[in-house]
Design an enzyme around this catalytic site. Structure first.
Site, PDB file in Angstrom:
ATOM      1  N   LYS A 112       0.822  -1.215   0.000  1.00  0.00           N
ATOM      2  CA  LYS A 112       0.000   0.000   0.000  1.00  0.00           C
ATOM      3  C   LYS A 112       0.852   1.260   0.000  1.00  0.00           C
ATOM      4  O   LYS A 112       0.491   2.254  -0.623  1.00  0.00           O
ATOM      5  CB  LYS A 112      -0.949   0.003   1.206  1.00  0.00           C
ATOM      6  CG  LYS A 112      -2.057  -1.015   1.059  1.00  0.00           C
ATOM      7  CD  LYS A 112      -3.222  -0.727   1.976  1.00  0.00           C
ATOM      8  CE  LYS A 112      -4.324  -1.740   1.743  1.00  0.00           C
ATOM      9  NZ  LYS A 112      -5.434  -1.606   2.659  1.00  0.00           N
ATOM     10  N   LYS A 195      -5.620 -10.331  -6.282  1.00  0.00           N
ATOM     11  CA  LYS A 195      -6.851 -10.418  -5.486  1.00  0.00           C
ATOM     12  C   LYS A 195      -7.828  -9.308  -5.874  1.00  0.00           C
ATOM     13  O   LYS A 195      -7.416  -8.213  -6.280  1.00  0.00           O
ATOM     14  CB  LYS A 195      -6.542 -10.387  -3.987  1.00  0.00           C
ATOM     15  CG  LYS A 195      -6.211  -9.029  -3.422  1.00  0.00           C
ATOM     16  CD  LYS A 195      -6.340  -9.007  -1.893  1.00  0.00           C
ATOM     17  CE  LYS A 195      -6.145  -7.568  -1.404  1.00  0.00           C
ATOM     18  NZ  LYS A 195      -6.470  -7.343  -0.019  1.00  0.00           N
ATOM     19  N   LYS A 198     -10.499  -3.456  -3.203  1.00  0.00           N
ATOM     20  CA  LYS A 198     -11.103  -2.125  -3.277  1.00  0.00           C
ATOM     21  C   LYS A 198     -10.142  -1.117  -3.889  1.00  0.00           C
ATOM     22  O   LYS A 198     -10.512  -0.315  -4.716  1.00  0.00           O
ATOM     23  CB  LYS A 198     -11.383  -1.625  -1.850  1.00  0.00           C
ATOM     24  CG  LYS A 198     -12.726  -1.997  -1.302  1.00  0.00           C
ATOM     25  CD  LYS A 198     -12.856  -1.445   0.116  1.00  0.00           C
ATOM     26  CE  LYS A 198     -12.752  -2.554   1.122  1.00  0.00           C
ATOM     27  NZ  LYS A 198     -12.997  -2.187   2.505  1.00  0.00           N
TER      28      LYS A 198
HETATM   29  N1  AQP Z   1     -10.099 -10.777  -2.712  1.00  0.00           N
HETATM   30  C1  AQP Z   1     -10.362 -11.232  -1.491  1.00  0.00           C
HETATM   31  N2  AQP Z   1     -10.575 -12.545  -1.280  1.00  0.00           N
HETATM   32  C2  AQP Z   1     -10.849 -13.032  -0.045  1.00  0.00           C
HETATM   33  N3  AQP Z   1     -10.967 -12.241   1.045  1.00  0.00           N
HETATM   34  C3  AQP Z   1     -10.777 -10.916   0.890  1.00  0.00           C
HETATM   35  N4  AQP Z   1     -10.822  -9.877   1.764  1.00  0.00           N
HETATM   36  C4  AQP Z   1     -10.569  -8.742   1.087  1.00  0.00           C
HETATM   37  N5  AQP Z   1     -10.345  -9.007  -0.207  1.00  0.00           N
HETATM   38  C5  AQP Z   1     -10.471 -10.344  -0.373  1.00  0.00           C
HETATM   39  C6  AQP Z   1     -11.159  -9.983   3.177  1.00  0.00           C
HETATM   40  O1  AQP Z   1     -12.179  -9.049   3.457  1.00  0.00           O
HETATM   41  C7  AQP Z   1     -12.080  -8.650   4.822  1.00  0.00           C
HETATM   42  C8  AQP Z   1     -12.217  -7.172   4.938  1.00  0.00           C
HETATM   43  O2  AQP Z   1     -11.028  -6.578   4.631  1.00  0.00           O
HETATM   44  P1  AQP Z   1     -10.711  -5.062   4.849  1.00  0.00           P
HETATM   45  O3  AQP Z   1     -11.740  -4.308   5.496  1.00  0.00           O
HETATM   46  O4  AQP Z   1      -9.344  -4.974   5.378  1.00  0.00           O
HETATM   47  O5  AQP Z   1     -10.782  -4.681   3.425  1.00  0.00           O
HETATM   48  P2  AQP Z   1      -9.601  -4.550   2.595  1.00  0.00           P
HETATM   49  O6  AQP Z   1      -8.514  -5.542   2.854  1.00  0.00           O
HETATM   50  O7  AQP Z   1      -9.289  -3.128   2.673  1.00  0.00           O
HETATM   51  O8  AQP Z   1     -10.360  -4.918   1.303  1.00  0.00           O
HETATM   52  P3  AQP Z   1      -9.619  -4.960   0.053  1.00  0.00           P
HETATM   53  O9  AQP Z   1     -10.539  -4.946  -1.076  1.00  0.00           O
HETATM   54  O10 AQP Z   1      -8.638  -6.067   0.154  1.00  0.00           O
HETATM   55  O11 AQP Z   1      -8.983  -3.550   0.036  1.00  0.00           O
HETATM   56  P4  AQP Z   1      -7.501  -3.181  -0.166  1.00  0.00           P
HETATM   57  O12 AQP Z   1      -6.951  -4.073  -1.236  1.00  0.00           O
HETATM   58  O13 AQP Z   1      -7.659  -1.783  -0.551  1.00  0.00           O
HETATM   59  O14 AQP Z   1      -6.848  -3.364   1.158  1.00  0.00           O
HETATM   60  C9  AQP Z   1     -10.733  -9.183   5.317  1.00  0.00           C
HETATM   61  O15 AQP Z   1     -10.957 -10.310   6.128  1.00  0.00           O
HETATM   62  C10 AQP Z   1     -10.017  -9.583   4.075  1.00  0.00           C
HETATM   63  O16 AQP Z   1      -9.141 -10.668   4.290  1.00  0.00           O
END
Ligand code: AQP
Length: 332
Positions: A112, A195, A198
C-alpha cells in the site's frame, strides 16, 4: 461458546465479493456456535485520507450491509471501532512492545505504501497491524474469520500476545485465523492472478454487492478467461475460469468440479451467463434489505450503541488488566 472477532473497513460504498466470500459469509455462519464481536473499523480507514462526510456515510452503509447479509445483533455485538476507546489505548501499549523491523516486514504496508511512495504513507498505515492486534486481543477470541491476505497480520497478533504474556503475565489468548481454503482469495475478474481489491482493482475487475445487478452481470460476462474454451477447475492453469467457478460454487453450495462438468462441450459464455444469473439473484434482495436498513438511521444507531456497550464491557476489563500489568498506577 468460543468468542470470534473480526472487522471490516468502511472504505467503499459497497463491500465486494472478495470481502463477502473471503470473510463476511463466515461472520454470519459462525454466529450459531460462537460469541461474535464484529466491527466496522473506522480508525483503520483513516490510515489513508478520507473525506469525513463520505467516511461517516460509509460507516452506516457498512453496518447496514452486515445486517442485511445476516449479522444478527441479538447474537453478535456489532459496533464501530471508534466507539470503544480501549482499541486505541491498547494499541499504544502494543506499539511499545513491537520492534520497528517487525512492523516493517508487513507486506500489506509495503504494497500500500508503494502506491503512494513510502515517505508519503502515514505512520498510521505503518502501525495499522498493531491496532489490528489490539482490536483482536481485547476480546480474547478463539478465532478470527478473515481472508488469506490477513494471515500475516494474524501471525503478528499472535507474536505480540505471546510476547506480552511472557514479559508480563498471561493476559491474552493466542487467536487462530479462521480462513476457508476454498474462498480464501477471490481474484480480480480482469486480472485473475491478483486479489479482488477495493484499492487496487479496476471497476471492471470487482463485483460490488450494492452495484446495479445489471452492471454486475455485465462484468461477469466480460471476465477475463483464456483461449482454451474448456470449462475446467484448475486454479494454476486456468485462473480466470477457476475464479468464476469458485464464486459459482460458494453461492450455490455445489463443488467447482461438479459445476464445471455441467459445461462439458459448452463454452465460457454459458458458464458466465448462468453465473451472472446466480449473482443477480443473490445481490438483488441484499441490496433491497440494505437500503431499507439505511432508511432508518435511528434504528442503526441503536444497534451500534448496544454493540459498543457490550464490546466496551469486555474490552475495558482486558485493558484494565494490561494497564495493571505494565505498571500504570490505577486512577483513584
Ligand atoms: N479478494 C479477497 N478474497 C478473499 N478475502 C478478501 N478480503 C478482502 N479481499 C479479499 C477480506 O475481506 C475482509 C475485509 O477486509 P478489509 O476491510 O481490510 O478490506 P480490505 O482488505 O481493505 O479490502 P480490500 O478490497 O482487500 O482492500 P484493499 O486491497 O484496498 O486493502 C478481510 O478479512 C479480508 O481478508
Amino acid at each position: 461458546r468460543p468468542r470470534v472477532l473480526s472487522g471490516i473497513q468502511p472504505t467503499a460504498d459497497s463491500f465486494h465479493f472478495g470481502n463477502y466470500l473471503g470473510a463476511l459469509r463466515q461472520w454470519v455462519a459462525l454466529q450459531d456456535e460462537h460469541e461474535p464481536f464484529y466491527m466496522v473499523v473506522d480508525q483503520h480507514a483513516i490510515t489513508v485520507e478520507q473525506d469525513p462526510k463520505v467516511l461517516r456515510e460509509r460507516t452506516y452503509r457498512s453496518a447496514a450491509q452486515l445486517l442485511a447479509m445476516g449479522v444478527d445483533p441479538a447474537r453478535s455485538a456489532l459496533f464501530v471501532q471508534s466507539h470503544v476507546p480501549a482499541h486505541a489505548q491498547l494499541a499504544w501499549v502494543l506499539n511499545c512492545i513491537t520492534a520497528f523491523g517487525e512492523a516493517r516486514r508487513m507486506t500489506q504496508f509495503k504494497d500500500k505504501s508503494a502506491r503512494q511512495g513510502e515517505g508519503a504513507a502515514s505512520v498510521g498505515l505503518f502501525t495499522y497491524p498493531i491496532l489490528q492486534a489490539a482490536d483482536i486481543l481485547l476480546y480474547r477470541p478463539a478465532y478470527v474469520p478473515v481472508g488469506e491476505d490477513q494471515r500475516q497480520h494474524l501471525e503478528l497478533t499472535r507474536d505480540l500476545a505471546h510476547r506480552f504474556n511472557t514479559r508480563f503475565k498471561k493476559t491474552f489468548r493466542l487467536p487462530e485465523p479462521y480462513i476457508l481454503e476454498a474462498t480464501a482469495k477471490i481474484y480480480d475478474l480482469q486480472n485473475p492472478t491478483a486479489k479482488m481489491s477495493k484499492s487496487a482493482s479496476s471497476p471492471a475487475g470487482i463485483i460490488d454487492l450494492l452495484d446495479d445487478p445489471k452492471v454486475s452481470a455485465k462484468k461477469i460476462r466480460s471476465a477475463v478467461t483464456d483461449s482454451e474454451a474448456v470449462v475446467a477447475y484448475d486454479p494454476a492453469a486456468k485462473p480466470g475460469v477457476s475464479n468464476l467457478l469458485t464464486i459459482f460454487s460458494a453461492l450455490t453450495g455445489r463443488g467447482p468440479v461438479e459445476i464445471a462438468a455441467d459445461y462439458e462441450g459448452r463454452g465460457y459464455g454459458d458458464l458466465k451467463g448462468d453465473l451472472a444469473d446466480v449473482v443477480v439473484d443473490f445481490v438483488t434482495p441484499l441490496r433491497d434489505r440494505t437500503q431499507a436498513l439505511l432508511d432508518d438511521r435511528a434504528a442503526l444507531d441503536a444497534v451500534l450503541a448496544d454493540g459498543a456497550a457490550r464490546a466496551g464491557e469486555v474490552a475495558e476489563r482486558t485493558l484494565a488488566d494490561v494497564y495493571d500489568r505494565v505498571g500504570f498506577v490505577r486512577p483513584v
